[in-house]
Write an enzyme that holds these catalytic residues in place. Structure first.
Site, PDB file in Angstrom:
ATOM      1  N   ASP A 194       0.824  -1.213   0.000  1.00 28.77           N
ATOM      2  CA  ASP A 194       0.000   0.000   0.000  1.00 28.77           C
ATOM      3  C   ASP A 194       0.857   1.262   0.000  1.00 28.77           C
ATOM      4  OD1 ASP A 194      -2.393   1.396   0.012  1.00 28.77           O
ATOM      5  OD2 ASP A 194      -2.588   1.344   2.194  1.00 28.77           O
ATOM      6  N   ASN A 205     -10.084  -2.959  -7.245  1.00 29.83           N
ATOM      7  CA  ASN A 205      -9.169  -2.078  -7.987  1.00 29.83           C
ATOM      8  C   ASN A 205      -9.620  -1.806  -9.411  1.00 29.83           C
ATOM      9  OD1 ASN A 205      -6.113  -3.275  -6.384  1.00 29.83           O
ATOM     10  ND2 ASN A 205      -7.448  -1.573  -5.843  1.00 29.83           N
TER      11      ASN A 205
END
Length: 266
Positions: A41, A89
């Site tokens: 991340d 995503n």
């Protein structure tokens, strides 16, 4: 900044930081986590902080992935699972999705020789049927090149979501019950586990999430039941070997009871 909590754990300079060599000296090589999971991340935030497009962060994050894989293989970790692309995503701009898929292809072709030299088995978890042809072809190439390796398993989570994985497992089990191949009374935790993408692998002992967020983001929801969580503020493109060693060292300082108690009732 890496800090060790507690007394008498300062580095030689008294700052509270430990160098890579100090961490290696303190890590118990007989008590390593069998399975490490990483949520990679912070790529976009890393790029924005430098006035660059988000896609630059993803590219620089490839260096961090390379180092994490290399270090884990060297240490003898059995399984490393990295969260590369979630089912959510797809909501990102098409340009960013295309870059991510292109980086996957690039990663495979650039790294497969070293992965095989380190005896790493490449696998994917998630529904890869939705990926572009180029990505699926690169993955097939990696699977074929590494299929006879016997070392660390590298799971790349692609189009992966923990909830969708559980739905998939439930459907597969329901079909077997309908067809008489499984009795209702035969459904237990082991059977569910056998229908997950990670079937046959140990559950993660350690979850690492950089970039300062404190959530699992639909990652390995069943498998994380007793994982130890380790968070740090460092964005993924800046995540290096020392961070991974720190996470492993901190993991080894924890008291894992798996819902029970140790002798003496503590």
């Amino acid at each position: 900044m890496l800090r060790i909590r507690g007394k008498n754990k300062q580095g030689k300079d008294g700052s509270g930081e430990l160098s890579e060599s100090e961490l290696m000296a303190r890590i118990d090589m007989t008590g390593l986590p069998r399975h490490i999971a990483i949520i990679m991340d912070g790529n976009g935030r890393w790029a924005r902080a430098r006035g660059m497009p988000r896609t630059f962060g993803h590219r620089y994050g490839m260096d961090s992935l390379r180092e994490a894989v290399r270090t884990s293989a060297e240490l003898g970790i059995k399984v490393l699972t990295v969260y590369a692309f979630s089912t959510e995503n797809w909501k990102r701009p098409p340009e960013e999705v295309n870059v991510l898929m292109g980086l996957l292809v690039e990663y495979v072709h650039k790294e497969i020789d070293e992965l095989c030299a380190n005896n790493v088995v490449v696998r994917a978890i998630g529904d890869i049927s939705r990926l572009p042809d180029s990505a699926r072809e690169a993955l097939r190439y990696a699977f074929e090149r590494s299929r006879n390796n016997t070392g660390m398993v590298l799971n790349i989570a692609l189009n992966y979501g923990g909830r969708s994985e559980l739905v998939r497992a439930a459907r597969q089990i329901a079909e077997k019950v309908r067809d008489g191949r499984v009795q209702l009374e035969g459904i237990d935790e082991r059977l569910v586990g056998d229908h997950l993408y990670t079937a046959g692998q140990p559950d993660p002992d350690l979850l690492i999430r950089p970039a300062g967020d404190y959530r699992v983001s639909n990652f390995l929801l069943w498998q994380m039941a007793y994982a130890e969580f380790w968070f740090c503020p460092t964005y993924w493109p800046d995540f290096r070997r020392r961070h991974l060693l720190q996470a492993i060292y901190d993991f080894q300082q924890r008291d894992r009871r798996f819902g029970g108690i140790k002798e003496g009732g503590k």
